[in-house]
Scaffold this active site. Structure first.
Site, PDB file in Angstrom:
ATOM      1  CB  SER A 193      36.243  40.856  33.686  1.00  0.00           C
ATOM      2  OG  SER A 193      36.498  41.394  32.396  1.00  0.00           O
ATOM      3  CE1 TYR A 206      32.165  44.761  34.407  1.00  0.00           C
ATOM      4  CE2 TYR A 206      34.223  44.604  33.180  1.00  0.00           C
ATOM      5  CZ  TYR A 206      33.043  44.032  33.613  1.00  0.00           C
ATOM      6  OH  TYR A 206      32.746  42.733  33.273  1.00  0.00           O
TER       7      TYR A 206
END
Length: 301
Positions: A193, A206
């Site tokens: 990401s 995350y």
């Protein structure tokens, strides 16, 4: 949503794509269903055109029921690959819709639901995928968990553990189980990401997992390259998926989601699938240990 492009090869202005796709403030409990998302993401159902780039390949995709995973399943199928889809049991209705679309491409599609936080499921998933497909040569570790927490003092041990098990441990378990099945020419693709490079203060757990995925990808890529197995990653930017409305983002931020990119908009899963196809295909034969950013212009190292 604006009129979709004819297919992924159509010449177009990327800053004008999906100009009418305006995310509404909304919320679903985890894991959520894409069928209830407003507006619906573009998974490439009407736009992705295959050209036989993965003919005869045997693929396992996690997080395959919706979002980037679902778009990848559709693209792989239309490129000629048989696919095993992994997802949570609660996501069955979304998964069956994607499986039906993929089957329309004339390939075999198998569904094996389960929880990526469980090591036994991950190992069994690989074994069953190889058995169902008659082998395995393409693995996409895409399933993920993202839940925002404003303060670290409110980030409990259970969520931290769940996020790492879903995003990192599952990748490790699946990769370890898959390697004995993979012959030279096989590929592994991990989903990281933009958060690995630009971590949001409310996504500490995350973002940490995504940075870990980058390092894992580069390390295991060097280990497996002499065996003829390529390992790479894709780093999405802000992409419209059900992950965002299941506490992936604060609801009040959804109406401006993606506006901070140079393109000024969020991405769609259909815009990610070609990156996975490229890394899965022989076209990327000299690409190993790479993280391919698909970020709408957000800068990655």
């Amino acid at each position: 949503m604006s009129e979709p492009t004819r297919d992924q090869y159509t010449f177009t202005d990327p800053s004008k794509l999906y100009a009418d796709s305006d995310p509404k403030r909304q919320h679903q409990p985890e894991p959520g269903l894409e069928a209830k998302l407003d507006p619906k993401p573009d998974l490439g159902e009407e736009t992705y055109r295959g050209t036989g780039r993965l003919q005869g390949r045997k693929a396992l995709v996690t997080g395959a029921d919706s979002g980037i995973g679902a778009a990848t399943v559709i693209a792989f199928a239309r490129e000629g690959a048989d696919v095993v889809m992994a997802y949570l049991p609660e996501e069955e209705s979304d998964a069956q819709r994607i499986a039906s679309i993929a089957q329309d491409a004339g390939v075999q599609v198998f569904t094996i639901p389960g929880d990526l936080r469980e090591a036994e499921y991950c190992r069994d998933l690989v074994a069953r995928a190889a058995e169902s497909l008659g082998g395995l040569d393409l693995v996409v570790n895409n399933g993920g968990k993202q839940v925002y927490v404003e303060e670290i003092t409110e980030l409990d041990d259970e969520q931290f553990d769940d996020t790492f098990k879903t995003n990192v441990y599952a990748m490790f378990w699946i990769t370890k189980a898959a390697v004995p099945h993979l012959r030279p020419g096989s590929t592994i693709i991990n989903t990281t990401s933009i958060q690995a490079y630009e971590p949001s203060p409310i996504l500490v757990d995350y973002a940490s997992t995504k940075a870990t995925i980058n390092a894992f990808t580069k390390a295991i890529a060097q280990q497996l390259a002499p065996k003829g197995i390529r390992v790479n990653a894709v780093a999405p930017g802000p992409v419209w998926t059900v992950l965002q409305v299941t506490d992936g983002q604060p609801p009040e931020k959804l109406d401006e989601f993606g506006e901070d990119t140079p393109l000024g908009r969020m991405g769609q899963p259909a815009e990610l699938a070609p990156a996975f196809v490229f890394l899965a295909s022989a076209e990327s034969s000299y690409v190993i240990g790479e993280t391919l950013g698909v970020t709408g212009g957000k800068v990655t190292p």
